[in-house]
Structures are given as C-alpha cells and as structure tokens.
Design a protein around this motif. Structure first.
Motif, mmCIF file in Angstrom:
data_model
loop_
_atom_site.group_PDB
_atom_site.id
_atom_site.type_symbol
_atom_site.label_atom_id
_atom_site.label_comp_id
_atom_site.label_asym_id
_atom_site.label_seq_id
_atom_site.Cartn_x
_atom_site.Cartn_y
_atom_site.Cartn_z
ATOM 1 N N UNK A 1 0.845 -1.193 0.000
ATOM 2 C CA UNK A 1 0.000 0.000 0.000
ATOM 3 C C UNK A 1 0.880 1.243 0.000
ATOM 4 N N UNK A 2 0.303 2.367 -0.431
ATOM 5 C CA UNK A 2 1.022 3.641 -0.411
ATOM 6 C C UNK A 2 1.075 4.153 1.028
ATOM 7 N N UNK A 3 2.276 4.433 1.501
ATOM 8 C CA UNK A 3 2.463 4.971 2.851
ATOM 9 C C UNK A 3 2.552 6.492 2.816
ATOM 10 N N UNK B 1 6.100 6.341 -1.595
ATOM 11 C CA UNK B 1 6.727 5.460 -0.612
ATOM 12 C C UNK B 1 5.720 4.360 -0.296
ATOM 13 N N UNK B 2 6.096 3.101 -0.527
ATOM 14 C CA UNK B 2 5.183 1.978 -0.378
ATOM 15 C C UNK B 2 5.515 1.175 0.882
ATOM 16 N N UNK B 3 4.481 0.840 1.640
ATOM 17 C CA UNK B 3 4.607 -0.127 2.720
ATOM 18 C C UNK B 3 4.537 -1.511 2.102
ATOM 19 N N UNK B 4 5.561 -2.321 2.325
ATOM 20 C CA UNK B 4 5.667 -3.617 1.678
ATOM 21 C C UNK B 4 4.719 -4.645 2.309
ATOM 22 N N UNK C 1 9.492 0.005 4.371
ATOM 23 C CA UNK C 1 9.052 0.997 3.394
ATOM 24 C C UNK C 1 10.064 1.052 2.259
ATOM 25 N N UNK C 2 9.555 1.130 1.016
ATOM 26 C CA UNK C 2 10.428 1.247 -0.142
ATOM 27 C C UNK C 2 9.976 2.405 -1.025
ATOM 28 N N UNK C 3 10.947 3.058 -1.637
ATOM 29 C CA UNK C 3 10.673 4.141 -2.583
ATOM 30 C C UNK C 3 11.545 3.933 -3.812
ATOM 31 N N UNK C 4 10.918 3.757 -4.948
ATOM 32 C CA UNK C 4 11.670 3.521 -6.174
ATOM 33 C C UNK C 4 12.505 2.266 -6.138
ATOM 34 N N UNK D 1 13.461 2.709 2.059
ATOM 35 C CA UNK D 1 13.246 4.054 2.580
ATOM 36 C C UNK D 1 13.354 4.062 4.099
ATOM 37 N N UNK D 2 12.774 3.054 4.735
ATOM 38 C CA UNK D 2 12.843 2.927 6.187
ATOM 39 C C UNK D 2 12.386 1.520 6.567
ATOM 40 N N UNK D 3 12.921 0.997 7.653
ATOM 41 C CA UNK D 3 12.522 -0.320 8.150
ATOM 42 C C UNK D 3 12.615 -0.302 9.673
ATOM 43 N N UNK D 4 11.603 -0.886 10.316
ATOM 44 C CA UNK D 4 11.627 -0.934 11.774
ATOM 45 C C UNK D 4 10.914 -2.192 12.273
ATOM 46 N N UNK D 5 11.240 -2.561 13.485
ATOM 47 C CA UNK D 5 10.639 -3.725 14.128
ATOM 48 C C UNK D 5 9.760 -3.279 15.284
ATOM 49 N N UNK D 6 8.611 -3.899 15.395
ATOM 50 C CA UNK D 6 7.706 -3.576 16.504
ATOM 51 C C UNK D 6 7.828 -4.598 17.630
ATOM 52 N N UNK D 7 8.478 -5.738 17.338
ATOM 53 C CA UNK D 7 8.673 -6.766 18.355
ATOM 54 C C UNK D 7 7.413 -7.574 18.619
ATOM 55 N N UNK D 8 7.529 -8.484 19.554
ATOM 56 C CA UNK D 8 6.393 -9.294 19.989
ATOM 57 C C UNK D 8 5.686 -8.614 21.153
#
Length: 211
Positions: free
Chosen positions: A136-138, A148-151, A187-190, A194-201
C-alpha cells in the motif's frame, strides 16, 4: 462471496512535500472510489471423529477470507483540497502530487487464516490467526518523486482464554501473543529501502474475576 463499492468525499491523504527531506503533510483529495471482491469460507473440523480421538477434538473451526481491492483517488478540487493548499515558494499541493492513483493506506490484497477452538464444557476458547496485508502507499510522492510503499506483511497472533471456578468464584485466564514471528515493517521508494523498523512481539497474560 461478496462484491462491494464505496465512494469517498474529501478523503484524507498524506504525502511528501520535499523530495530531499522527510517533510510530509496531510491534505484532502477531492474524491476517491473503492471496489473489490471478497471470498470467505468456514469449515468445522471434527478431528476426534475423523481420527478416533476424544470428543474434545471436535471443536475446531477453520476460517479463511481473502479480498482484492481496487481504489483510485483524484487530487484536484476546490476549497481545502490538494489544489489550493499553499506551500512555501508560492507552490500548491495540487501542483505537486499526481492524479489517479491508489488511496493512501489501502492494500490491494488482504487475507486472513484463522484456526479457532471453542469448547464450553472445558471452558476453553482460543484462536491462532495469520493476517496478510498487501502493498500500500504509505506516503504520496510528488510529481518528480515516487510514492513510498509499505511492503506486504504477514503476522501471526495467538489468543487463548480459559474459564474456571475457584473457591466458588468465576475466573478467566487469558493469554495473548501478537506478532509471534516478529515480522518487521519495511518501506520502499523507487525499489530502494526508505525505512525499516521492528515492533517486536507483544505478550499479555491476565486473570479476571467476576463478582
């Protein structure tokens, strides 16, 4: 099997204002349309009967649903819409963002697979669920900068409840585990990260007493 269609007036969107900086803003597009198809099925599973086990194995249910969604948003409009929101340098949002694209935050594919158990004689209920969310578009990109797309992402959750009586008091013990396999957000752009993060369990264990 179901079909659906929705229209939106002034949907709220969020986009990048400057390609060189992570500066973004919220704005109202003029309108948007969304349509899709959904398929859902539920099946009772009688493991006890099928495999000669005890009756306690006959309370499982398997549920599955999948949706394909097509959305389109129009940027230009009047009033508090993308066309008329002023920016620095005399520009306006309507001059930045492209028309006729998917809605922000709307995935094209959504799916769920749930194995549940419900046995009131034992006071035991629970579910193991896999949830899938497609791309989806973020953040909406400007005319010279890609979105910027959320993968795509999958997540497995567990929820178990056990009801019992102790010293004449009705009690309930509950265990919740979210994101069992610790899936991250990307997140990816082109085509680039673009950005990546972990939310954990997330683990929750609680007990409830009913008076």
């Amino acid at each position: 099997l179901g079909l659906f269609y929705k229209e939106f007036d002034n949907p709220i969107e969020v986009g990048k204002v400057l390609a060189q900086q992570d500066l973004f803003t919220w704005f109202n597009a003029e309108e948007a349309e969304l349509s899709g198809i959904e398929y859902e099925i539920r099946k009772d599973l009688y493991f006890g009967e099928w495999f000669g086990l005890s009756d306690a194995w006959d309370y499982f249910t398997l549920g599955f649903n999948i949706s394909y969604i097509d959305s389109e948003v129009t940027q230009l409009g009047e009033g508090e819409t993308a066309e008329d929101v002023p920016l620095t340098g005399g520009r306006r949002l309507g001059q930045l963002f492209r028309n006729e694209r998917e809605m922000t935050g709307q995935s094209d594919w959504l799916g769920n697979l749930v194995l549940s158990y419900e046995n009131f004689d034992l006071g035991l209920r629970g579910s193991l669920a896999y949830n899938y969310t497609g791309e989806s578009i973020f953040l909406v990109g400007d005319r010279n900068d890609p979105e910027v797309f959320l993968q795509p992402r999958g997540q497995v959750d567990l929820n178990v409840k056990y009801e019992f009586t102790s010293y004449g008091q009705d009690m309930e013990l509950e265990l919740k585990v979210r994101n069992i396999f610790d899936e991250s957000y990307k997140l990816e752009q082109g085509g680039q990260i673009f950005e990546e993060w972990e939310v954990g369990q997330e683990w929750k264990l609680g007990i409830t007493a009913r008076f």
